[in-house]
Design a protein around this motif. Structure first.
Motif, PDB file in Angstrom:
ATOM      1  N   LEU A  70       5.265  49.872  65.137  1.00 53.32           N
ATOM      2  CA  LEU A  70       5.101  50.054  66.585  1.00 53.32           C
ATOM      3  C   LEU A  70       6.370  49.693  67.344  1.00 53.32           C
ATOM      4  N   LEU A 103       1.189  56.270  73.044  1.00 55.78           N
ATOM      5  CA  LEU A 103       0.167  56.105  72.005  1.00 55.78           C
ATOM      6  C   LEU A 103      -1.203  56.607  72.453  1.00 55.78           C
ATOM      7  N   LEU A 138       4.553  56.028  62.003  1.00 57.13           N
ATOM      8  CA  LEU A 138       3.326  55.272  62.299  1.00 57.13           C
ATOM      9  C   LEU A 138       2.338  55.272  61.149  1.00 57.13           C
TER      10      LEU A 138
END
Lengths: 433, 433
Positions: A20, A89, A125
């Motif tokens: 992240l 996100l 991710l």
């Protein structure tokens, strides 16, 4: 009803913190959108193993599909990343392409098990959760395959749930089924994946009752004569006699869970036969691994229950797969190969393709890996990369039975030396073309 | 949003098939209601280990609370058990008592880690999930405790998520924290359990950018000068020079992930000091275990990132705990001791009590186990069983920090030999009274 964990429906937090923060830094730097190719692969086989088994593909596809950031998940990231990243996100949905080895397929050093092409942001991710699933499930399947090989045609039953994390247990049962196990003790694996479940009884059941006879009568009355009686709580010979007296000569099976299983199996087989119970099977359990199974090949055993050593990968609880950036968009817009230069952890840059080279008689000869372009099929070969995700849409779903059938077929192609339980090199070489 | 598994809120299917069929047979036989005492215990420590660490207690209590059979769960048991059993399960709620070692406490051979008293039916159903949780979490905590011991006061960071099942990873991060780890890379462990999370960056981040300098500038711009730069993608010396140039002498840390970490740490420390970056820390990662950590004691290392060996229990991925019926109601209504008689898997019947015998100076001397009655506190001893569930109500919940503090205190009581990383016997004997 109590909730064990509140984000079970999203897989997005089953992720390392740095995925992240790298995203945040790349978004700010304007590099997050660069087209990238990541590859999931093994640098080597576990020491001494002749081949590995790919498992977890179906679970990984579900994890990609469930990799979403709902409001609970975003709230959990407060303090991890900044507001612009949280905003990015919120809309996340993987939109790239994934190719990979199909589930049940074999692997060798440097086999490109997954090739993920997407923006850097989207592909990075997925790193942690894909590695978790592949490293665990393939470790179990790789051990399981050796066990079912060692067992010949005799059935192996997975009974290891109690020796591993409660959710890992469910995945282990699934992976073992892919690699040829007949059934599992795990009820969640039955429910989620349709793996056949089965069971016998525990010593506690015998000890609960005032006599072994009372326990056997209770079990047979409830579960039928086809049940499996556990015969080593007190005296095996007396228990076998009693079991046939209670259930008759059509008693399904007896289970041995302690002692010298090879010697006991011979004694019990003779006793059962002498009592007229020639069709009653003998199931053995008790810290079995592929070597113990192989050592019992000559004993009159009808099935193996395997626990600890299966769910812990028989000495190799993880595969050591890594997920590396092998190519990314350059300033000219074209993909360029990239690789780390550290001495002891070499990666080979560039997009990979793979095929299993086979002789005209269908025997596997080499794992051929092409860098940048696909290797050429000589006519008897088998291409190994299949489309799993296309433009974010999962296209690689299949029934678990397909993976199980594929594993049996792929294993049957291997040279005979693959059946050795002794330590050795990979049974076919990896060749770069 | 896709659902990864549909019975996540109930733990009832994380169970072996035979627990349910034993229930069915006992219900039909009229023996299911017999009051029973089950004990969860280790027969031995993993080979060579001096002590073990109890972890998973808090998770086990949540699992007991969530062990319910809703309509989905009952539907999943169609074909496993009969209608009367399904009816009994529909109303199931554990109503018994549980005592146990508190989380973070140490254990030794035969320590009675859990004592479950309930009807046979209620107690037997919990077997599989309790063993799964305790066997996994305690294996990780036991390895973690050796690592934090070996690290002395230097911080250890848990980074193993990618090397184990994705849910086991969350539990592993929690268990490592109990045993003294400072932080984890796992975001779900941060979210569910409040374990501090942290991260650096990966080689892919450096490779994404056109130059190492561009990568470092992007990271420092986004995450601040206190960030940890990964310095071994190309040339370590050049990367350290560049890192201090980009972030200044207040750069937080550099990470080394390959090569001879001891030698590199000395070189990098000298270089950082010569650049005026005396407060910049050196973090090392790369297949560390307790032995590698101990070997780096003299090197100028400021923190250890540990992955694979932590989440796989450093050679012992499961504890081998078992769950055995040790007493049950006899025909006279009184509890009677029971035990299996197999030669190689001895259990000791009877309800157990336990205390840690300590010298007047507070040093642990023995694990004293009473059978049937509690051993007597000599004045400096510590009772080990605490109430966890009373009449089905969870009474043993506590903050994770309490378990972490307890572990540190219990470990500090051990004789000095506990700090040896060499193989040996349990550091205190188990004594039955």
């Amino acid at each position: 009803m109590a909730t064990v964990h509140s984000t079970a429906d999203s897989t997005a937090l089953l992720t390392d913190h740095y995925e992240l923060t790298m995203l945040e830094a790349a978004l700010a730097a304007g590099t997050a959108g660069r087209r990238s190719v990541f590859e999931l692969f093994p640098r080597r086989l576990p020491e001494g193993r002749r081949y590995g088994v790919v498992a977890g593909v179906g679970r990984a596809l579900e994890a990609i599909d469930a990799f979403r950031f709902d409001s609970d998940t975003l709230a959990a990231l407060d303090g991890v990343v900044d507001e612009p990243t949280l905003g990015w996100l919120a809309d996340f949905r993987f939109s790239g392409d994934v190719w990979g080895y199909a589930e049940g397929e074999l692997y060798f050093p440097h086999s490109p098990l997954l090739v993920v092409e997407a923006s850097f942001a989207e592909a990075v991710l997925l790193e942690t959760v894909l590695l978790s699933i592949y490293n665990h499930d393939s470790a179990v399947a790789s051990a399981a395959s050796r066990m079912t090989l060692a067992a010949g045609g005799r059935p192996c039953i997975e009974m290891g749930s109690r020796r591993t994390h409660e959710e890992a247990a469910v995945a282990a049962a699934r992976a073992a089924y892919v690699a040829g196990f007949e059934a599992t003790s795990n009820l969640a694996a039955r429910h989620r994946y349709g793996v056949p479940s089965t069971g016998t009884s525990a010593h506690s059941f015998t000890l609960l009752h005032d006599t072994e006879e009372q326990a056997f009568r209770a079990q047979v009355a409830s579960l039928g004569k086809g049940t499996t009686l556990l015969v080593d709580t007190y005296d095996v010979t007396e228990a076998v006699r009693l079991g046939v007296e209670v259930a008759g000569t059509s008693l399904g099976a007896v289970r041995l869970d302690s002692g010298d299983l090879g010697v006991l199996a011979v004694q019990v087989r003779e006793q059962l036969d002498s009592l007229g119970a020639g069709t009653t099977r003998i199931i053995v359990t008790s810290d079995l691994d592929e070597h113990a199974i192989a050592a019992l090949a000559a004993a009159p055993v009808d099935g193996y229950g395997v626990g600890t050593e299966l769910v812990t990968g028989s000495g190799h609880p993880t595969c050591g797969f890594v997920y590396k950036l092998v190519a990314r968009e350059g300033t000219d817009g074209e993909l360029m190969s990239v690789a780390k230069k550290s001495v002891d952890k070499v990666s080979i840059g560039g997009r990979k393709y793979a095929l299993r080279r086979r002789s005209t008689r269908g025997v596997a000869q080499a794992e051929v890996i092409g860098i940048g372009t696909a290797p050429v099929d000589d006519g008897d070969d088998r291409m190994l990369l299949t489309p799993l995700v296309r433009d974010g849409e999962i296209v690689g779903r299949e029934p678990l039975s397909a993976a199980r059938d594929r594993h049996a077929a792929a294993r049957a192609e291997l040279p005979l030396e693959a059946q050795s339980m002794a330590k050795g090199e990979a049974v076919i070489p990896t060749v770069f073309e």
